[in-house]
Design an enzyme around this catalytic site. Structure first.
Site, mmCIF file in Angstrom:
data_model
loop_
_atom_site.group_PDB
_atom_site.id
_atom_site.type_symbol
_atom_site.label_atom_id
_atom_site.label_comp_id
_atom_site.label_asym_id
_atom_site.label_seq_id
_atom_site.Cartn_x
_atom_site.Cartn_y
_atom_site.Cartn_z
ATOM 1 N N HIS A 119 0.798 -1.377 0.012
ATOM 2 C CA HIS A 119 0.142 0.257 -0.101
ATOM 3 C C HIS A 119 0.785 1.186 -0.032
ATOM 4 C CE1 HIS A 119 -3.657 -2.436 1.736
ATOM 5 N NE2 HIS A 119 -3.347 -2.535 0.544
ATOM 6 N N GLU A 215 -8.137 -10.207 17.575
ATOM 7 C CA GLU A 215 -9.600 -10.987 17.279
ATOM 8 C C GLU A 215 -9.791 -11.642 16.354
ATOM 9 O OE1 GLU A 215 -12.060 -9.083 19.229
ATOM 10 O OE2 GLU A 215 -10.451 -7.920 20.302
#
Ligand code: OAD
Length: 248
Positions: A119, A215
């Site tokens: 990116h 998570e």
């Protein structure tokens, strides 16, 4: 943590390891993630107002200043134990590739060598019109500053929403994901494509896929091993367990 013994054996034997990192790897350096509910950048800011070419055309000053704020934040941040553990892994693996979605430059600053930046990199600047990297420009006080070649506006060298991925980096990332023994997916929510398809590319080509995250994600049910917890704690522990050669 008690790591699965089979994972330790697999990592010890691995000759080709590919790692994909996301914002979670830099969280312990104090760099905000994007999607964490309270602290993520996209909880406070709207990507369509700050991270698209049309946002830049509409309000170049706002976009430049938002990135200038983030550039300062990452310049003041230091690589954490997860970044450092990945250098140690690179030293021990003959064929090691680190693919990152992070633009914060912390992997390179930590000392990682074989890094693919998917990116872009917030520390670099390029011309919005010509797409050429610029390292110096006149300080006229204009915000954003202007390209010394063509007078166009300068922007950060990061990939915005609605923009094409860098071709060479993306091709190399897919190649290294399809050709590895073990693929580690660390600190990414695995929702932004094409990066999110890299662990699946690895799985389809027979690699062992390991996820490290605080998570669950869409990869969690598919990965061969899921290590749940902060990367800055788990990665150094994992490396010490696998390569207990006293060097780290
Ligand atoms: P996200 O913010 O979407 O996800 C960060 C992930 O890191 C989440 O799954 C967290 O659970 C996890 N996490 C947080 N702290 C952690 C820790 N200490 N250790 C391990 N995991 C932790 O960030 P990315 O997945 O990197 O794109 O986001 C992908 C892309 O979306 C970014 O590159 C950026 C953004 O829009 C562009 O700017 C083009």
């Amino acid at each position: 943590m008690n790591f699965p013994p089979r994972l330790i054996v697999l990592l010890k034997a691995a000759e080709r390891i590919t790692v994909l990192t996301g914002a979670g790897v830099s969280a312990e350096s104090g760099v905000p993630t994007f999607r964490d509910a309270q602290t993520g950048l996209w909880a406070e800011f709207k990507p369509e107002e700050l991270a698209t070419p049309s946002a830049f055309r509409r309000n170049p000053r706002l976009v430049w200043e938002w990135y200038a704020w983030r550039r300062k934040l990452v310049a003041e941040a230091k690589p954490n134990a997860a970044h450092i553990a990945l250098i140690e892994m690179e030293k021990r693996i003959p064929d090691f590739t680190l693919i990152t979605q992070n633009v914060d430059d912390l992997h390179r600053r930590a000392g990682s060598v074989n890094v693919i930046e998917l990116h872009g990199n917030i520390t670099r600047t390029k011309c919005f019109d010509e797409n050429l990297l610029m390292t110096t420009w006149a300080d006229t006080g204009e915000v954003p500053p202007r390209c010394p070649r063509c007078g166009g506006l300068l922007r950060p060298d990061v990939v915005w929403f609605e923009e094409a991925m860098p071709e060479e980096e993306t091709a190399r990332a897919f190649g290294r994901s399809a050709n590895c023994d073990v693929f580690l997916c660390i600190g990414t929510s695995s929702v932004v494509y094409p990066a999110a398809s890299l662990p699946f590319e690895a799985l389809e080509n027979g690699a062992i896929v390991v996820e490290i995250n605080t998570e669950p994600t869409q990869l969690t049910g598919k990965a061969d091993y899921v290590l749940s917890g902060p990367a800055g704690i788990l990665l150094p522990e994992l490396i010490r367990t696998v390569w207990s050669d006293g060097g780290f």
